[in-house]
Design an enzyme around this catalytic site. Structure first.
Site, short mmCIF file in Angstrom:
data_model
loop_
_atom_site.label_atom_id
_atom_site.label_comp_id
_atom_site.label_asym_id
_atom_site.label_seq_id
_atom_site.Cartn_x
_atom_site.Cartn_y
_atom_site.Cartn_z
N ARG A 1 57.43 -29.57 -0.02
CA ARG A 1 57.54 -28.19 -0.13
C ARG A 1 58.59 -27.64 -0.67
O ARG A 1 59.78 -27.94 -0.38
CB ARG A 1 57.29 -27.22 1.24
CG ARG A 1 55.37 -27.85 1.83
CD ARG A 1 55.37 -26.79 3.02
NE ARG A 1 54.08 -27.38 3.62
CZ ARG A 1 53.69 -27.11 4.90
NH1 ARG A 1 54.96 -26.40 5.57
NH2 ARG A 1 52.83 -27.41 5.46
N THR A 2 58.32 -26.74 -1.44
CA THR A 2 59.56 -26.11 -2.28
C THR A 2 60.45 -25.31 -1.25
O THR A 2 59.80 -24.30 -0.56
CB THR A 2 58.98 -25.09 -3.25
OG1 THR A 2 58.12 -25.63 -4.26
CG2 THR A 2 59.93 -24.24 -4.03
N LEU A 3 61.71 -25.79 -1.33
CA LEU A 3 62.78 -24.80 -0.45
C LEU A 3 63.34 -23.96 -1.23
O LEU A 3 63.70 -22.77 -0.90
CB LEU A 3 63.68 -26.00 0.29
CG LEU A 3 62.88 -26.90 1.36
CD1 LEU A 3 63.96 -27.92 1.87
CD2 LEU A 3 62.37 -25.85 2.41
N ASN B 1 53.99 -23.47 -0.58
CA ASN B 1 54.62 -24.48 -1.70
C ASN B 1 54.43 -23.70 -2.98
O ASN B 1 53.90 -23.90 -4.10
CB ASN B 1 53.85 -25.66 -1.66
CG ASN B 1 54.31 -26.86 -2.68
OD1 ASN B 1 53.68 -27.55 -3.27
ND2 ASN B 1 55.77 -26.57 -2.88
N PRO B 2 55.26 -22.77 -3.07
CA PRO B 2 55.23 -21.73 -4.28
C PRO B 2 55.83 -22.26 -5.66
O PRO B 2 56.68 -23.10 -5.54
CB PRO B 2 56.27 -20.65 -3.82
CG PRO B 2 56.99 -21.12 -2.90
CD PRO B 2 56.35 -22.21 -2.28
#
Lengths: 245, 223
Positions: A22-24, A126-127
């Site tokens: 997931r995008t951090l 998860n943008p």
């Protein structure tokens, strides 16, 4: 030893392993995009920098791209996510063309699609780490909208992303009016971009201005703005307040 | 190394206030048109009001992306209802649907604070008020959003409804005339704009009565 096979399929987003997927935070980013409606269509400006944290890693990134016949997309934020979005839109436009029915997706439709994509990615934690500006003209109707990484979207006569919201929007609120000429529109955008250049740390002095009208899209060759660094406030910032900086 | 925490929030508050007042044969629903984030104004001209059915209108404030998704969801469900039942959904029916839809996402809520207004099957005004996870109540008037703490006490003062606990049950709708209710709404928003930074720019007023739906605008403070 794990005798029981895990019930989750390999590509699941549940469980601790999924967290690394997931995008951090973003890595290579573009800064502000500014756009406004003018007499014949939309004008949009963005610089060509791709920053890697505080390093200016890429200096020729095109952050504005034409979409189909009627739209222009500008993006700030993670560059790789912007490229992913361009792939999604490519497929969208392709399937639209395959109908071969004389109809084509206008800017309103593309903006709606993008909003749904951004919102759905946000729902999955998860943008796509972008703020997008979508402008276009179809059947004489001008359209200018924006959507953020969590799906917040709206349309207006002028929009901006990131620092542009703080520095450019106030200028546009004061000086934008209906039926701006092309020259006036460009002058106004350059004024905004110049302020951003002075005050946004991640701005670079190499920008493009894009125009979209009923006839189509034109993206200018990269050029630089003239800057003046001898303002007394720049030369001697502590003049009025000795001891400050 | 500790597990990385997300440094982004899936929610944002885009501000704004909504109000609805039910009358004997009308319903007034109103909301400001300012959309903000933090201390910035994103746009001064964004409608928070959505017509869900012929005699049923919803005003929502909170996180705009969730509000938009909620409006789309309800509009789609209404279309299916119309295909299946060959009629429009009544306001009380839509009220229940909204509640169920909100509770469905009880563990990742729609950050949306709603008031639903319209006419029931007898043509009488009805207002339903909600929280973000679907608790709802039929009331005579309500306000939600950033200005609700300023607006609600004033509405209580002007429109005090009889207690819903009384027996026999007494009508919650206001005896005010339509024009008086619209005037009250304008006053209330002008006051809220003075002290709530997220309320202002323009007021959008919807009036539903036997003749149909009417829309009106009023300028508010832009600061």
């Amino acid at each position: 030893m794990n005798f029981m096979a895990s019930k989750q399929p390999e590509n699941s987003l549940l469980g601790p392993e999924a967290d690394s997927q997931r995008t951090l935070y973003p890595y290579v980013t573009g800064t502000s995009v500014v756009a406004l409606k003018y007499k014949d269509g939309i004008l949009m400006a963005a610089d060509m920098g791709g920053s890697y944290g505080s390093t200016l890693r890429y200096k020729s990134v095109e952050r504005m791209k034409p979409i189909g016949k009627h739209s222009l997309l500008g993006a700030s934020g993670e560059i790789s996510d912007f490229q992913e979005i361009l792939r999604y839109l490519d497929e969208l436009i392709l399937y639209d063309n395959m109908w071969d029915d004389g109809n084509s997706l206008g800017p309103k439709e593309v903006h709606n699609y993008l909003t749904r994509v951004m919102y759905n990615r946000r729902n999955k934690f998860n943008p796509l780490w972008n703020s997008l500006v979508l402008g276009g003209v179809k059947n004489g109707q001008k359209y200018l909208g924006t959507v953020s990484m969590i799906g917040v979207n709206f349309e207006d006569n002028h929009v901006a992303t990131g620092f542009g919201n703080h520095l450019a929007r106030p200028i546009l609120r004061e000086e934008w009016h209906q039926n701006l000429s092309f020259e006036d529109g460009v002058r106004l955008l350059e004024k905004c971009m110049r302020v951003l250049l002075y005050r946004d740390r991640s701005a670079v002095n190499k920008l493009q201005i894009a125009k979209i009208t009923e006839e189509g899209v034109t993206i200018s060759q990269p050029y630089s703005l003239k800057t003046y660094w001898d303002f007394s406030a720049f030369a001697n910032p502590a003049q009025g307040a000795v001891g400050s900086w | 190394m500790t597990k990385q925490q997300a440094n982004w929030s899936p929610y944002d508050n885009n501000g704004g206030s909504c109000v609805a007042i039910a009358g004997a044969d009308y319903c007034v629903i109103a909301a400001d048109t300012r959309m903000s984030t933090g201390y910035n104004i994103l746009t001064r001209d964004y409608s928070k009001i959505c017509k869900l059915a012929d005699k049923c209108v919803m005003a929502s404030s909170g996180f705009q992306a969730d509000v938009k998704a909620l409006q789309k969801h309800l509009a789609a469900r209404h279309l299916i209802y119309q295909h299946q039942h060959n009629k429009q959904m009544s306001c009380p029916a839509m009220a229940q649907l909204l509640s169920n839809t909100l509770y469905y996402k009880r563990f990742f809520p729609y950050y949306s604070f709603n008031v639903l207004g319209g006419l029931d099957n007898e043509g009488k005004g009805c207002v339903f008020t909600y929280d973000a996870v679907g608790s709802f109540e039929k009331v005579g008037y309500s306000s939600q959003g950033s200005g609700s703490t300023l607006i609600m006490p004033f509405l209580d003062n002007q429109l005090k409804s009889p207690s819903p606990l009384l027996l026999p049950a007494q009508d919650a709708v206001t005896p005010l005339a339509e024009a008086e209710a619209v005037d009250l709404v304008k006053t209330v928003f002008a006051s809220a704009s003075e002290r709530d930074i997220y309320t202002g720019d323009k007021l959008e007023i919807i009036v539903i009565n036997a003749d149909g739906i009417r829309r009106d605008y009023m300028d508010l403070r832009k600061d």
